[in-house]
Enzyme design. Structure first.
Site, PDB file in Angstrom:
ATOM      1  N   GLU A 149       3.972  -2.152   0.587  1.00 19.42           N
ATOM      2  CA  GLU A 149       4.386  -0.757   0.809  1.00 19.42           C
ATOM      3  C   GLU A 149       5.316  -0.629   2.010  1.00 19.42           C
ATOM      4  O   GLU A 149       4.982  -0.012   3.029  1.00 19.42           O
ATOM      5  CB  GLU A 149       3.167   0.144   0.955  1.00 19.42           C
ATOM      6  CG  GLU A 149       2.372   0.236  -0.336  1.00 19.42           C
ATOM      7  CD  GLU A 149       1.299   1.309  -0.312  1.00 19.42           C
ATOM      8  OE1 GLU A 149       0.843   1.684   0.776  1.00 19.42           O
ATOM      9  OE2 GLU A 149       0.909   1.759  -1.407  1.00 19.42           O
ATOM     10  N   GLU A 306      -1.238  -0.867  -7.926  1.00 24.58           N
ATOM     11  CA  GLU A 306      -2.490  -0.372  -7.347  1.00 24.58           C
ATOM     12  C   GLU A 306      -2.821   0.998  -7.915  1.00 24.58           C
ATOM     13  O   GLU A 306      -1.919   1.804  -8.166  1.00 24.58           O
ATOM     14  CB  GLU A 306      -2.367  -0.196  -5.831  1.00 24.58           C
ATOM     15  CG  GLU A 306      -2.198  -1.452  -5.019  1.00 24.58           C
ATOM     16  CD  GLU A 306      -2.103  -1.140  -3.523  1.00 24.58           C
ATOM     17  OE1 GLU A 306      -2.607  -0.092  -3.086  1.00 24.58           O
ATOM     18  OE2 GLU A 306      -1.498  -1.949  -2.807  1.00 24.58           O
TER      19      GLU A 306
HETATM   20  C1  GLA Z   1      -2.144   1.361  -0.261  1.00 20.70           C
HETATM   21  C2  GLA Z   1      -2.150  -0.077   0.232  1.00 20.70           C
HETATM   22  C3  GLA Z   1      -3.458  -0.767   0.039  1.00 20.70           C
HETATM   23  C4  GLA Z   1      -4.609   0.145   0.346  1.00 20.70           C
HETATM   24  C5  GLA Z   1      -4.509   1.374  -0.521  1.00 20.70           C
HETATM   25  C6  GLA Z   1      -5.669   2.318  -0.367  1.00 20.70           C
HETATM   26  O1  GLA Z   1      -1.688   1.527  -1.520  1.00 20.70           O
HETATM   27  O2  GLA Z   1      -1.126  -0.848  -0.348  1.00 20.70           O
HETATM   28  O3  GLA Z   1      -3.477  -1.892   0.883  1.00 20.70           O
HETATM   29  O4  GLA Z   1      -4.548   0.509   1.686  1.00 20.70           O
HETATM   30  O5  GLA Z   1      -3.340   2.056  -0.165  1.00 20.70           O
HETATM   31  O6  GLA Z   1      -5.531   3.422  -1.215  1.00 20.70           O
END
Ligand code: GLA
Ligand code: ZN
Length: 663
Positions: A149, A306
């Protein structure tokens, strides 16, 4: 990477459980039971991979990767650059970011490295090379996940110097830069490159051309950092494939540019389901809009990297997904063009920031929990839908969504500093088209319009000359165009266009902007049918643009403002242009207006809906390849054509030759 099956799994953090071999062994059994076929590993493992400078421990990771592979579970291997070890941040302060107020951060959290720092790049290169040497040719590793991210800004001296170099390349001379930024305003002409500083709360923040260029620069830094890491791995693993996980409505990086550098687009999806202010259908549409944006970046299937199997822990209120929502969301992801459904996270961590974040396996370790049972059901469903993998979505309508334009709208002042609601505007068009069963892509101002029947320009404030021309050509050849208020206002430097606006579109639209009035929140203006002014059509809000019709070749007003000093001015107008048509929307109307409007406009543009007639409210229809997905966003059963019932939150999947399955 194969596309013969849908990938299913998620983030796995075994580094937190190395002292519990029993748990690691159990993970393998349970993953198999849940039909998991992929995990993402290593994004937060740097302190274990390199516990001391130059001392590398990769064996534990190799063991995990191979144990998984023996059970048929592949690895998406992340580089660990998002979170650096404490020793590094202490020994080399330059790797820590400097905030906009020029304070250097202490060691903390993650995603806060300086992307320009040569020391940081050197450390990243070293660990990435170790990983590539070890796993670059390993069949268990099917994809490389660069960092995590990416986002944020660094204002350190290294980044300031790099910004000035970037500006020198862009403008060549200070004269050109001063002109592009209209720096003469308030006497801000620059006479030396070193006088230029990034925007700061206590520094420059009124030269909007500078703010816009800073955003472009920060975006280009992230992309440069991605390319740097990708190429570190690629040098040792020429066949490796790469992604990085993108985010919802994200502002910092021009994802159209970023997408050119990845092999496959991936994103992290965390809708807030069951809000009191929104129906499940509305949340589903908001999520669908993002899926379609990520599909559009490459015009190809993407990966969902995710999502939470149950709840997040960082939203204002952490609500559980109600029974059935995880399945609905997973199938929606596939319907909109994903080749994977992945979770954050497989197993909940015991301590620190995310200990209460949802996971497939919770702290109780049970596999008879709702999260596990639902996850296993989804895994089985995705196996049944394997044929969807790699298939394309139809090309019908395109909505312009451009990072440059978004940055410029948000960085500008006036006509509404209480929020221009850019995303809200996009959603009004997206939702109506989607509910009408029309497939929507997003395009930026460099994308081709080939193959679309309808192109929508919502608040195209920063409009490039070349794109304005492409839109006119598109209409000339028979395409349908919709343009809203606050379009064609400025050029690429945020300099106001001189002469008639919407710049480049006045002939297409058969009108010009005379003025625009800001509405207070909640303030509306009645709009009436042009052919019968007693008939109310909708209400205008947010911004009311007042247009004057072209004298030689005027647009035909369909709806008029019915009150205020601009009563009688066109609120909606239509104009023929070449073989096509253009519609002009002078304001932001009620959602129901767009439903009715796009029913007509899409029909006239010859776009066929994938929505079977007589579907109840709250049932969404999406086509992907040969499959048609009908999804019931209501809690109560819905009656399908043919008389079958679709349970609450259920999905029916059809092939050309009839229903395949209700899930
Ligand atoms: C983000 C991060 C993960 C985790 C999630 C929790 O997407 O990439 O590492 O912290 O949030 O929702
Ligand atoms: Zn920096």
């Amino acid at each position: 990477m194969q596309t013969t099956k849908l990938l299913y799994g998620g983030d796995y953090n075994p580094e937190q459980w190395l002292d519990r071999p029993d748990i690691l062994a159990e993970d393998l059994d349970l993953m198999q039971k849940a039909h998991v076929n992929v995990v993402s590993l290593g994004m937060f493992s740097w302190s274990l991979l390199e516990p001391e400078e130059g001392v590398y421990h990769l064996d534990w990771l190799a063991d995990i990767i191979h144990n998984l592979y023996q059970r048929g579970i592949s690895t998406i291997l992340a580089t660990p650059s998002a979170a650096r070890p404490a020793w590094m941040a202490h020994k080399y302060p330059e790797v820590r970011r400097v905030r906009a107020d020029r304070v250097r951060e202490l060691y903390n959290r993650r995603q806060n490295y300086c992307y320009t720092s040569p020391v940081y790049r050197e450390k990243v290169r070293a660990i990435d090379r170790k990983l590539a040497e070890r796993f670059g040719h390993d069949p268990a590793v099917i994809l490389w996940h660069i960092s995590n991210e990416m986002g944020g800004e660094c204002h350190c001296p290294l980044c300031q110097a790099e910004f000035r170099r970037w500006l020198q390349r862009r403008y060549g001379t200070l004269d050109a830069l001063n002109k592009a930024w209209n720096a003469r305003f308030w006497s801000h002409d620059y006479t030396d490159w070193d006088q230029i500083e990034s925007p700061a709360p206590q520094g420059e923040n009124a030269v909007q051309g500078l703010t816009l260029d800073w955003k472009r620069f920060v975006s280009s830094r992230h992309i440069d950092f991605f390319k740097f890491e990708r190429d570190c791995v690629r040098q040792l693993a020429p066949d490796a494939r790469f992604t990085t996980n993108m985010m919802y409505r994200f502002h910092d990086i021009d994802y159209f540019q970023m997408a050119k550098e990845v092999d496959v687009v991936s994103w992290d999806c965390y809708p807030t389901w069951h809000k009191s202010t929104e129906t499940v259908e509305q949340t589903a549409l908001d999520t669908a809009m993002m899926h379609d944006l990520f599909y559009s970046l490459k015009g190809k299937p993407f990966l969902l990297m995710e999502s939470t199997p149950t709840c997040a822990n960082w939203q204002p209120i952490s609500k559980q997904k109600k029974p059935g929502i995880s399945m609905l969301a997973a199938l929606q992801t596939v319907a909109h063009g994903a080749d994977s459904v992945c979770y954050f996270q497989w197993r909940a961590s015991r301590g620190a920031e995310e200990k209460f974040h949802g996971a497939v396996i919770g702290h109780d370790g049970r596999s008879d929990s709702r999260s596990f049972r639902e996850a296993a059901g989804i895994g089985a469903a995705l196996e049944e839908l394997a044929a969807a993998a790699g298939t394309a979505r139809p090309r019908q309508a395109a909505i312009l969504h451009d990072w440059d334009n978004m940055w410029a709208i948000e960085g500008s002042s006036g006509p509404r500093n209480a929020g221009m609601g850019y995303w809200k505007e996009l959603a009004l068009h997206y939702n109506a088209l989607s509910r009408a069963g029309i497939a929507v892509d997003f395009v930026d101002q460099t994308c081709s319009l080939e193959g679309y029947g309808l192109v929508v320009l919502p608040m195209a404030y920063l409009l490039r000359e070349s794109f304005a021309r492409a839109v006119c050509d598109f209409a000339q050849k028979g395409g349908t165009v919709v343009v809203t208020y606050w379009s064609g206002v400025v050029d690429e430097s945020d300099l106001c266009r001189l002469g008639d606006t919407p710049y480049g579109l006045t002939k297409l639209l058969g009108l010009r902007r005379a003025e625009i009035d800001g509405m207070y929140d909640g303030e509306t203006r009645r709009c009436v049918l042009a052919s019968d002014r007693l008939q109310e059509v909708t209400h205008a809000s947010t911004l009311c643009e007042v247009a004057a019709l072209d004298e030689a070749d005027p647009a035909e007003p369909l709806v008029l403002y019915g009150e205020d000093y601009f009563a009688g001015a066109p609120a909606v107008a239509r104009h023929r242009y070449g073989g096509g048509r253009a519609y002009y929307l002078a304001s932001r109307f009620e959602p129901a207006f767009y439903d009715a409007f796009y029913q007509v406009v899409a029909g006239k543009a010859g776009l066929a809906s994938c929505r079977p007639a007589a579907l109840p409210e709250g049932v969404l229809a999406v086509r992907r390849g040969e499959l048609l997905f009908l999804q019931n966003c209501n809690t109560i059963p819905a009656l399908l054509p043919g008389g079958d019932e679709l349970p609450g939150y259920g999905t029916a999947v059809y092939k050309a030759d009839g229903m395949v399955r209700v899930l």
